[in-house]
Design a protein around this motif. Structure first.
Motif, PDB file in Angstrom:
ATOM      1  N   THR A  85      21.228  70.494 139.106  1.00  0.00           N
ATOM      2  CA  THR A  85      22.181  69.661 138.392  1.00  0.00           C
ATOM      3  C   THR A  85      21.970  69.872 136.899  1.00  0.00           C
ATOM      4  O   THR A  85      20.906  69.534 136.366  1.00  0.00           O
ATOM      5  CB  THR A  85      21.989  68.180 138.749  1.00  0.00           C
ATOM      6  OG1 THR A  85      22.143  68.033 140.164  1.00  0.00           O
ATOM      7  CG2 THR A  85      23.015  67.319 138.039  1.00  0.00           C
ATOM      8  N   LEU A  86      22.961  70.434 136.219  1.00  0.00           N
ATOM      9  CA  LEU A  86      22.822  70.757 134.809  1.00  0.00           C
ATOM     10  C   LEU A  86      23.162  69.582 133.913  1.00  0.00           C
ATOM     11  O   LEU A  86      22.513  69.361 132.898  1.00  0.00           O
ATOM     12  CB  LEU A  86      23.689  71.963 134.461  1.00  0.00           C
ATOM     13  CG  LEU A  86      23.439  73.209 135.313  1.00  0.00           C
ATOM     14  CD1 LEU A  86      24.441  74.289 134.968  1.00  0.00           C
ATOM     15  CD2 LEU A  86      22.032  73.702 135.123  1.00  0.00           C
ATOM     16  N   GLY A 146      20.937  81.741 135.569  1.00  0.00           N
ATOM     17  CA  GLY A 146      21.988  82.534 134.943  1.00  0.00           C
ATOM     18  C   GLY A 146      23.254  82.676 135.771  1.00  0.00           C
ATOM     19  O   GLY A 146      24.164  83.409 135.397  1.00  0.00           O
ATOM     20  N   SER A 147      23.350  81.998 136.886  1.00  0.00           N
ATOM     21  CA  SER A 147      24.520  82.062 137.752  1.00  0.00           C
ATOM     22  C   SER A 147      25.623  81.146 137.213  1.00  0.00           C
ATOM     23  O   SER A 147      25.410  80.364 136.283  1.00  0.00           O
ATOM     24  CB  SER A 147      24.123  81.648 139.165  1.00  0.00           C
ATOM     25  OG  SER A 147      25.222  81.756 140.030  1.00  0.00           O
ATOM     26  N   SER A 148      26.798  81.214 137.811  1.00  0.00           N
ATOM     27  CA  SER A 148      27.915  80.379 137.367  1.00  0.00           C
ATOM     28  C   SER A 148      27.717  78.935 137.831  1.00  0.00           C
ATOM     29  O   SER A 148      26.959  78.652 138.745  1.00  0.00           O
ATOM     30  CB  SER A 148      29.230  80.920 137.914  1.00  0.00           C
ATOM     31  OG  SER A 148      29.240  80.840 139.319  1.00  0.00           O
ATOM     32  N   THR A 196      25.963  77.058 141.245  1.00  0.00           N
ATOM     33  CA  THR A 196      26.420  77.483 142.565  1.00  0.00           C
ATOM     34  C   THR A 196      25.351  78.252 143.329  1.00  0.00           C
ATOM     35  O   THR A 196      25.403  78.331 144.552  1.00  0.00           O
ATOM     36  CB  THR A 196      27.665  78.376 142.447  1.00  0.00           C
ATOM     37  OG1 THR A 196      27.361  79.478 141.602  1.00  0.00           O
ATOM     38  CG2 THR A 196      28.824  77.589 141.873  1.00  0.00           C
ATOM     39  N   PHE A 197      24.360  78.810 142.640  1.00  0.00           N
ATOM     40  CA  PHE A 197      23.342  79.616 143.310  1.00  0.00           C
ATOM     41  C   PHE A 197      22.096  78.805 143.676  1.00  0.00           C
ATOM     42  O   PHE A 197      21.691  78.733 144.818  1.00  0.00           O
ATOM     43  CB  PHE A 197      22.946  80.805 142.430  1.00  0.00           C
ATOM     44  CG  PHE A 197      21.970  81.737 143.085  1.00  0.00           C
ATOM     45  CD1 PHE A 197      22.367  82.552 144.119  1.00  0.00           C
ATOM     46  CD2 PHE A 197      20.657  81.786 142.664  1.00  0.00           C
ATOM     47  CE1 PHE A 197      21.481  83.417 144.722  1.00  0.00           C
ATOM     48  CE2 PHE A 197      19.753  82.635 143.255  1.00  0.00           C
ATOM     49  CZ  PHE A 197      20.163  83.455 144.297  1.00  0.00           C
ATOM     50  N   THR A 248      27.083  78.592 132.420  1.00  0.00           N
ATOM     51  CA  THR A 248      26.116  79.299 133.262  1.00  0.00           C
ATOM     52  C   THR A 248      24.867  78.446 133.382  1.00  0.00           C
ATOM     53  O   THR A 248      24.556  77.631 132.513  1.00  0.00           O
ATOM     54  CB  THR A 248      25.738  80.670 132.670  1.00  0.00           C
ATOM     55  OG1 THR A 248      25.201  80.477 131.375  1.00  0.00           O
ATOM     56  CG2 THR A 248      26.926  81.601 132.612  1.00  0.00           C
ATOM     57  N   CYS A 249      24.145  78.656 134.453  1.00  0.00           N
ATOM     58  CA  CYS A 249      22.921  77.905 134.716  1.00  0.00           C
ATOM     59  C   CYS A 249      21.823  78.382 133.768  1.00  0.00           C
ATOM     60  O   CYS A 249      21.635  79.588 133.568  1.00  0.00           O
ATOM     61  CB  CYS A 249      22.499  78.098 136.166  1.00  0.00           C
ATOM     62  SG  CYS A 249      20.969  77.250 136.599  1.00  0.00           S
TER      63      CYS A 249
END
Length: 68
Positions: free
Chosen positions: A63-64, A28-30, A58-59, A23-24
């Motif tokens: 870039t994680l 908190g999105s996928s 995705t939201f 999750t981001c």
């Protein structure tokens, strides 16, 4: 005095996005893992390409983590 200006731009495209169990941390999105291609153009002529893998939200599009 003559001033010559050249246009240099950079484009990033995301390809082959696959889901990942993460999750981001920002929203908190996928997240998904994606192949990211970066192409640098000089006066509309591409002269450099770089390809890498990254985990992208995705939201919000953040870039994680990036892989070489």
């Amino acid at each position: 005095m003559v001033c010559i200006c050249f246009l240099v731009d950079q484009r990033r495209t995301k390809r082959n996005m696959k889901p990942v169990a993460a999750t981001c941390s920002r929203c908190g999105s996928s997240a998904k893992v994606a192949d990211i291609e970066t192409s640098t153009r000089f006066c509309k002529i591409p002269f450099h390409w770089k390809s890498r893998k990254a985990i992208v939200c995705t939201f919000c599009g953040a870039t994680l983590k990036s892989y070489a």
